[in-house]
Every structure is written in structure tokens, then in C-alpha cells.
Motif scaffolding. Sequence first.
Motif, PDB file in Angstrom:
ATOM      1  N   GLU A 291       0.475  -1.778   0.164  1.00 23.33           N
ATOM      2  CA  GLU A 291      -0.452   0.297  -0.410  1.00 23.33           C
ATOM      3  C   GLU A 291       1.304   1.175  -0.066  1.00 23.33           C
ATOM      4  O   GLU A 291       0.384   2.666  -0.505  1.00 23.33           O
ATOM      5  CB  GLU A 291      -1.991  -0.583   1.275  1.00 23.33           C
ATOM      6  CG  GLU A 291      -1.916  -1.426   0.902  1.00 23.33           C
ATOM      7  CD  GLU A 291      -2.249  -1.498   2.656  1.00 23.33           C
ATOM      8  OE1 GLU A 291      -1.917  -0.703   3.711  1.00 23.33           O
ATOM      9  OE2 GLU A 291      -3.227  -2.279   2.799  1.00 23.33           O
ATOM     10  N   TRP A 298       4.942  -6.869  -9.373  1.00 24.19           N
ATOM     11  CA  TRP A 298       3.959  -8.170  -8.933  1.00 24.19           C
ATOM     12  C   TRP A 298       4.406  -8.973  -9.733  1.00 24.19           C
ATOM     13  O   TRP A 298       4.329  -9.073 -11.168  1.00 24.19           O
ATOM     14  CB  TRP A 298       2.644  -7.130  -9.290  1.00 24.19           C
ATOM     15  CG  TRP A 298       1.384  -8.574  -9.175  1.00 24.19           C
ATOM     16  CD1 TRP A 298       1.329  -9.245 -10.146  1.00 24.19           C
ATOM     17  CD2 TRP A 298       1.440  -8.632  -8.134  1.00 24.19           C
ATOM     18  NE1 TRP A 298       0.142  -9.849  -9.348  1.00 24.19           N
ATOM     19  CE2 TRP A 298       0.134 -10.015  -7.818  1.00 24.19           C
ATOM     20  CE3 TRP A 298       1.282  -8.596  -6.484  1.00 24.19           C
ATOM     21  CZ2 TRP A 298      -0.106 -10.560  -6.961  1.00 24.19           C
ATOM     22  CZ3 TRP A 298       0.550  -9.616  -5.571  1.00 24.19           C
ATOM     23  CH2 TRP A 298       0.036 -10.315  -5.647  1.00 24.19           C
ATOM     24  N   GLU A 304      -4.600 -10.585 -10.425  1.00 19.67           N
ATOM     25  CA  GLU A 304      -4.650 -10.696  -9.447  1.00 19.67           C
ATOM     26  C   GLU A 304      -4.113  -9.588  -8.315  1.00 19.67           C
ATOM     27  O   GLU A 304      -3.640  -9.276  -7.027  1.00 19.67           O
ATOM     28  CB  GLU A 304      -4.105 -12.507  -8.530  1.00 19.67           C
ATOM     29  CG  GLU A 304      -5.092 -12.882  -9.260  1.00 19.67           C
ATOM     30  CD  GLU A 304      -4.351 -14.441  -8.569  1.00 19.67           C
ATOM     31  OE1 GLU A 304      -3.805 -14.509  -8.010  1.00 19.67           O
ATOM     32  OE2 GLU A 304      -4.785 -15.336  -8.892  1.00 19.67           O
ATOM     33  N   SER A 305      -2.913  -9.182  -9.283  1.00 20.52           N
ATOM     34  CA  SER A 305      -2.661  -7.221  -8.329  1.00 20.52           C
ATOM     35  C   SER A 305      -3.277  -6.615  -7.993  1.00 20.52           C
ATOM     36  O   SER A 305      -4.414  -6.306  -7.965  1.00 20.52           O
ATOM     37  CB  SER A 305      -2.179  -6.792  -9.499  1.00 20.52           C
ATOM     38  OG  SER A 305      -3.080  -6.271 -10.600  1.00 20.52           O
ATOM     39  N   PRO A 306      -3.120  -6.261  -6.547  1.00 17.35           N
ATOM     40  CA  PRO A 306      -3.434  -5.028  -5.989  1.00 17.35           C
ATOM     41  C   PRO A 306      -3.489  -3.650  -6.606  1.00 17.35           C
ATOM     42  O   PRO A 306      -2.899  -3.636  -7.790  1.00 17.35           O
ATOM     43  CB  PRO A 306      -2.465  -5.493  -4.676  1.00 17.35           C
ATOM     44  CG  PRO A 306      -1.990  -5.949  -4.820  1.00 17.35           C
ATOM     45  CD  PRO A 306      -1.484  -6.510  -6.138  1.00 17.35           C
ATOM     46  N   ASP A 307      -4.613  -3.129  -6.454  1.00 17.39           N
ATOM     47  CA  ASP A 307      -4.988  -1.928  -6.676  1.00 17.39           C
ATOM     48  C   ASP A 307      -3.733  -0.735  -6.159  1.00 17.39           C
ATOM     49  O   ASP A 307      -4.231  -0.444  -5.755  1.00 17.39           O
ATOM     50  CB  ASP A 307      -6.106  -1.468  -6.637  1.00 17.39           C
ATOM     51  CG  ASP A 307      -6.553  -0.281  -7.462  1.00 17.39           C
ATOM     52  OD1 ASP A 307      -6.280   0.278  -8.627  1.00 17.39           O
ATOM     53  OD2 ASP A 307      -7.632   0.548  -7.115  1.00 17.39           O
ATOM     54  N   HIS A 308      -2.823  -0.476  -7.921  1.00 18.61           N
ATOM     55  CA  HIS A 308      -1.474  -0.007  -7.496  1.00 18.61           C
ATOM     56  C   HIS A 308      -1.640   1.282  -8.993  1.00 18.61           C
ATOM     57  O   HIS A 308      -2.051   0.822 -10.124  1.00 18.61           O
ATOM     58  CB  HIS A 308      -0.510   0.046  -6.615  1.00 18.61           C
ATOM     59  CG  HIS A 308       0.212   0.875  -6.541  1.00 18.61           C
ATOM     60  ND1 HIS A 308       1.481   1.219  -7.054  1.00 18.61           N
ATOM     61  CD2 HIS A 308       0.719   0.892  -4.900  1.00 18.61           C
ATOM     62  CE1 HIS A 308       2.240   1.643  -6.615  1.00 18.61           C
ATOM     63  NE2 HIS A 308       2.137   1.274  -5.144  1.00 18.61           N
ATOM     64  N   PRO A 309      -1.462   2.640  -8.897  1.00 17.57           N
ATOM     65  CA  PRO A 309      -1.771   3.577  -9.529  1.00 17.57           C
ATOM     66  C   PRO A 309      -0.165   3.427 -10.166  1.00 17.57           C
ATOM     67  O   PRO A 309      -0.146   3.513 -11.584  1.00 17.57           O
ATOM     68  CB  PRO A 309      -1.461   4.396  -9.353  1.00 17.57           C
ATOM     69  CG  PRO A 309      -0.965   4.877  -8.137  1.00 17.57           C
ATOM     70  CD  PRO A 309      -1.325   3.594  -7.350  1.00 17.57           C
ATOM     71  N   THR A 311       1.897   0.012 -10.823  1.00 16.50           N
ATOM     72  CA  THR A 311       2.501  -1.840 -11.091  1.00 16.50           C
ATOM     73  C   THR A 311       2.972  -1.945 -12.183  1.00 16.50           C
ATOM     74  O   THR A 311       2.947  -1.074 -13.448  1.00 16.50           O
ATOM     75  CB  THR A 311       0.872  -2.260 -10.930  1.00 16.50           C
ATOM     76  OG1 THR A 311       0.451  -1.969  -9.893  1.00 16.50           O
ATOM     77  CG2 THR A 311       1.435  -3.799 -10.565  1.00 16.50           C
ATOM     78  N   LYS A 313       3.756  -5.427 -14.356  1.00 16.31           N
ATOM     79  CA  LYS A 313       3.182  -6.828 -13.560  1.00 16.31           C
ATOM     80  C   LYS A 313       4.857  -7.838 -14.650  1.00 16.31           C
ATOM     81  O   LYS A 313       4.857  -7.393 -15.809  1.00 16.31           O
ATOM     82  CB  LYS A 313       2.237  -7.061 -14.270  1.00 16.31           C
ATOM     83  CG  LYS A 313       0.855  -6.116 -14.073  1.00 16.31           C
ATOM     84  CD  LYS A 313      -0.671  -6.185 -14.412  1.00 16.31           C
ATOM     85  CE  LYS A 313      -1.286  -5.707 -14.008  1.00 16.31           C
ATOM     86  NZ  LYS A 313      -2.792  -5.665 -14.562  1.00 16.31           N
TER      87      LYS A 313
END
Length: 424
Positions: A291, A298, A304-309, A311, A313
Motif C-alpha cells: 500500500e 507484481w 490478481e495484482s493489488p489496485d496500485h497506480p 504497477t 506486472k
Amino acid sequence: MSQDTIFALSSGRPPAAISVIRVSGPNAQAAAVGMAGSLPEARTAAVRQLHHPRSGDLLDEAVILRFDSPASATGEDIVELQCHGGRAVVDAVLAALAAIDGLRPAVPGEFTRRAFENGRIDLTEAEGLADLIEAETESQRKAAIALSEGGLRKQIAEWQQCLLGLSAEAERAIEYDEADDEANPTLRRECAALGAELRSWLDRPRAERLKDGIRVVVAGPPNTGKSSLLNAIAGEERAIVTDMPGTTRDHIEVPLALDGVPILLTDTAGLRDSSDPVEAIGVARATTLVEAADVLVWLGAPGESPDHPRTLKVHPKSDLGSAVLPGSIAVSSVTGEGMPELLEQIGRTARDLLPGEDAIALNRRQARCFEEAVSALDAASVAGDVLILAEELRHARVAFDRLTGRAGVDDVLDSLFSRFCLGK
């Protein structure tokens, strides 16, 4: 304390080719004459033999530079002795200076503090010098240079002149517009315009990311290759790697410089539900770090990745031949496949979070002063009474005085100057 004459080794620890010993204060020139016999003209170098002031023993042959008050680094008389850099030579010269009445060794940061107290620099420039001493990356060095050379001080001087003009206009209205206590609409608009300009500086990227590093967090389910990826990026075995899921229980931080950008690379525990109380603590910490991440790398199913501005992958273990999902960077910590692309993406994303190379970034203390000034100007811009407007402008001027160190900063001075080395 300012009446004392202080001395210290201002260059690196011996042995070295040359060591610079600095003497500053009212007795600096007399002390140097007692050791060298005579001094050159101000800002002119000359070679002199240095003798012990009491025994007369020859200590060294040195280059001497003299800087007269107030046109010196500290605003006081300064003499610099450029000696041979052997330990015995440096110790002998320092001992000779200590034997002279009225001289004492400097404490860390005392030369710079005297420069501040004598008006040679303001507090923002002193903070820039402290940052320059601590700079470890090219971007940190450039930002510190901009601050230490007075970039912010010059801009503040313009704002202070504007504030003084607004305050003078408000005082004129109080003095002469007796029939109308209402604040002039033009004056209120000018307060609002200055407040908006200051607010734009608050919206810039802050200095803390530049100093502490962009936090790049590697996260994902257990056994997806997070620790292997961290080791590959760091270029050394910093994290334990096994085939057993849940090996990483706590986060591991590795500070790096990526193309001159400071990075704090963080490996985390695999994200999953666990009945193991120790692993559960690690998972909870990993969630918190995700967070707080500036950039999230990720390793897991893209959906399934967190909601992050921000990211990135990653498809790990690409050397095993599994299909790469769209939107992911195929990476192998074993073969190095995809590593240049991943590092380039991390560097580009991190650089966007930092101040521009020519921009001045505010630190927390400076930003608080800006916020106080903006708040006062916002209040002035809507004040119906000219008396209230004038008082809010006074609050804004006080905030700028705290920003430059002219008032209300006694609590930060000791902390700041203790960051300096002994001879600075």
C-alpha cells in the motif's frame, strides 16, 4: 561562542597528499602569524614554514590562504593551512593550534553555522549543503547543488518583496482610507495570486523521495521468485531462496542507484492466508508495504495484482517455458532474460516521481512553512476587513522568516548542523 576562534581539519582523514586545516574567528590571523611569521595578501596563496608557537620547532612547509571578514565562507577572518597530508604532520599542526590561547577545536557543522549566523547563507542554503555532503546519487547531487547555491533563497527574496509591497498597501489603506474599512478587491486578488503561486510549489515532487529513495516493492504469492528477482537486481545474494513456499517471513530492503536514481528495493513475504503466526505477521507487513509502495513490481497472476497506480506486472521464471500473459514482462533471474527491460521500466517510472534535474524540491520543514504562508494568503484573499488582511499578511511574512531561518528555528538548528562533518 561566535567570539571564539575555532579550527579543524576540513579535508578527509589522513594519510593524503594534502590536508586542509581551517581556522576561523577574530584570532585566526594572529594565530597563523604566530606559526608562519607572516601572511600573504587576502585571497593570495603563499608558501610558509609552520613552526610551533611555543617551542619554535619546524612542523611543516605549507601553502597558506587568507580570507578577510566579511568576505569569507563564515563571515569571519579565515586562514587555511594546506599541509602535507601525513597523520603525524596533521596531528602536529592541530596540536600547535590547540596550544594557542583563544583557539579551540570546532564542533561538527560549526563553520557552516557561523556562515548562517553571520548572514553568508540562509537556512535553505545550509540545508542544501547538508544534502550535498550526504548525496550518494547524481540526482541527489544536482538537487543539493541547486539548493546550496541559493536557488530557493533567490525565489523567496522575490516573494518577500511582493509580500512587503502588499503589506505596505494594506497599511496605507488602514492609515488613510478611514471611511472604508473594507479590503480593496485588487489587494485581495493579488494575495490570492501569490497564494496560488506558492501552492504550485507545494504540488511539486518532494525532496524526501530523492533523499530516501523511491520505494520499489516486489510482491506476489509465495514461491513466485520474488527473492530471486531481488538478488538478481541487487547483484548479490541478499535474500534467502528455497523451493519451500513462505521462506521470506519479513521484508528485506536493498538501497540501489538505478541510472542515478535512488531506489529502495524491498522484498516481501508471499501474500496468502497462513495459519503460521510468524508468517501471518510477515504477510500483514507485506500488505502494508504494498500500500505504501511508490512502484509495485507484481509477480503473480496479472488479474490478481493489488489496485496500485504504478504497477509493473512481471511474468517470472520465463526460462521454464510457460506462456506469457499479455501486459507482463517476461523475466528470468537465472538467464537474465527481460532484466534490462524491467530495470528500464522501473527507472522510468521512478524518475517520474522525482523532481526535475533543474527543479528545486522542498523538504518537509520547508513545505510546512509554505503551507503556513499559503494558509495566511488564502485567508487574506477573502478577508472583508483590511485590518484582518494586514494581519494575515504579517503571518505570511513570519512563515517566510521561518523558512529562511530569520525567526523561530532554534529547534531545528542543532539538528541540522550536527549532520555536518567536523571541518564544515
